[in-house]
Scaffold this motif. Sequence first.
Motif, PDB file in Angstrom:
ATOM      1  N   ASN A 324       4.308  39.084  -9.200  1.00 57.43           N
ATOM      2  CA  ASN A 324       2.932  39.170  -8.961  1.00 57.43           C
ATOM      3  C   ASN A 324       2.592  37.433  -8.887  1.00 57.43           C
ATOM      4  O   ASN A 324       2.055  37.024  -9.650  1.00 57.43           O
ATOM      5  N   ALA A 326       1.243  35.171  -5.116  1.00 57.35           N
ATOM      6  CA  ALA A 326       0.958  35.307  -4.008  1.00 57.35           C
ATOM      7  C   ALA A 326       2.019  34.847  -3.015  1.00 57.35           C
ATOM      8  O   ALA A 326       2.667  33.689  -3.454  1.00 57.35           O
ATOM      9  N   HIS A 335       0.662  31.676  -8.164  1.00 56.69           N
ATOM     10  CA  HIS A 335      -0.651  32.199  -7.902  1.00 56.69           C
ATOM     11  C   HIS A 335      -0.751  33.820  -8.259  1.00 56.69           C
ATOM     12  O   HIS A 335      -0.352  34.549  -7.352  1.00 56.69           O
ATOM     13  N   GLN A 337      -2.168  37.383  -8.829  1.00 56.11           N
ATOM     14  CA  GLN A 337      -2.992  38.267  -8.113  1.00 56.11           C
ATOM     15  C   GLN A 337      -3.395  39.282  -9.021  1.00 56.11           C
ATOM     16  O   GLN A 337      -2.984  40.148  -9.808  1.00 56.11           O
ATOM     17  N   THR A 347      -4.801  34.311  -1.545  1.00 56.99           N
ATOM     18  CA  THR A 347      -4.090  35.536  -1.551  1.00 56.99           C
ATOM     19  C   THR A 347      -2.865  35.557  -0.759  1.00 56.99           C
ATOM     20  O   THR A 347      -1.857  36.388  -1.106  1.00 56.99           O
TER      21      THR A 347
END
Length: 378
Positions: A324, A326, A335, A337, A347
């Motif tokens: 999890n 990006a 990062h 999500q 994203t």
Amino acid sequence: MSDKPSEEPSSTPEIPDDVWDKFARDTERDIRASAQKEPSARAREVTERLKRAEQPEGWRTGPAWQEMNGRARRRRRLWAALGVPVAVAVAVVAMKPSLLPGDLFGGKADSDAGASPLAPETAAPTTAPSAVNPQTPTLDRPFAGSPALNWADGEAGIILPKATAVGTFSKDQVELALQQTKILLVAANLDPKTIRGDRPSAALAILDPKQPKVLDRLKASLTTPSKAQDPTLLFSRFDPKDVRLVGKVVKTRGRITFAKDSDGGVTIHSDYTFVYPLVRTDGSTEVARTIVRRVIDLEILDPAHWRVTPGLLTLTLNNADFGNSACDIYDGYLHPQFDSAATSSPTGATPSGPTTDPYDRSRDIGKSQGSCGTVSRT
């Protein structure tokens, strides 16, 4: 009392539920009927006489029961001060808690604090953790629905093996190397300053500057991150403008081993997974978890045969796997999500790799280096 015979009948008679229900209804009616009435002078006089009267002796004797009677007298005086309605209500609730809605005593509460901790990991797992009941993480329970719920909290999960002499290295030298390995793991993955993007100085300080290019590249990755120089391969960092850690706990699970290597040195092998609960800084309360697994080999080399700095470590293996985060973003941060569509976090590219379980510590992550797929759970 501990010496009370087991066959002695209970001093509290069993009363049917319907009797208690009627008592509760009658009591409520009586309280409503009498709530606004001012007591008469005669009633006040009787009350004052009762308050001054000596309380009767308890029906059991002995210091413990006398002390209990003393407490009962104090409670009765307190109840008189609070008033008859409160006293009756407390009596009803104490004898029959089911008259109140909910579970005020927390007997059935689903709390993270009640989770039984797992025993420390002493060998490589052969399977992934079992499935757990799917639950949505919250600010109060950021590890709800995660296998990491029962993992150790932070540094408590980094347990060093007992040091022994290896080859030409003494027990004290091996002990020092083990302690330095723990410093690196904590400073790189658990230090709150590192997590929010600060420079992991303590981790850098234990690496040998005489090792060609390694330390220079790590330092450069922190100042000018890129795909070729990505600090997240060794350090767990999140952009403080986008997200912050929920609470102070990062769940930790793994192990450290050491052995003599083929070059006459000592290799210290660490394999750890860290679970970070995060929330966006835009005021949202949605919690997402990022899972980071790191397999790192550090080595102490014999100065008689190698150009090294005594007392510092050489980094020889550094594999990382992220659950999890990006894909294909190389700004120096991980990062997470979030499920909601409204997010200012980058994203990244669409995941193209296989679906994996980030909690599966039996998997060889060296084979998946460089691929970015999806995760089966967070």
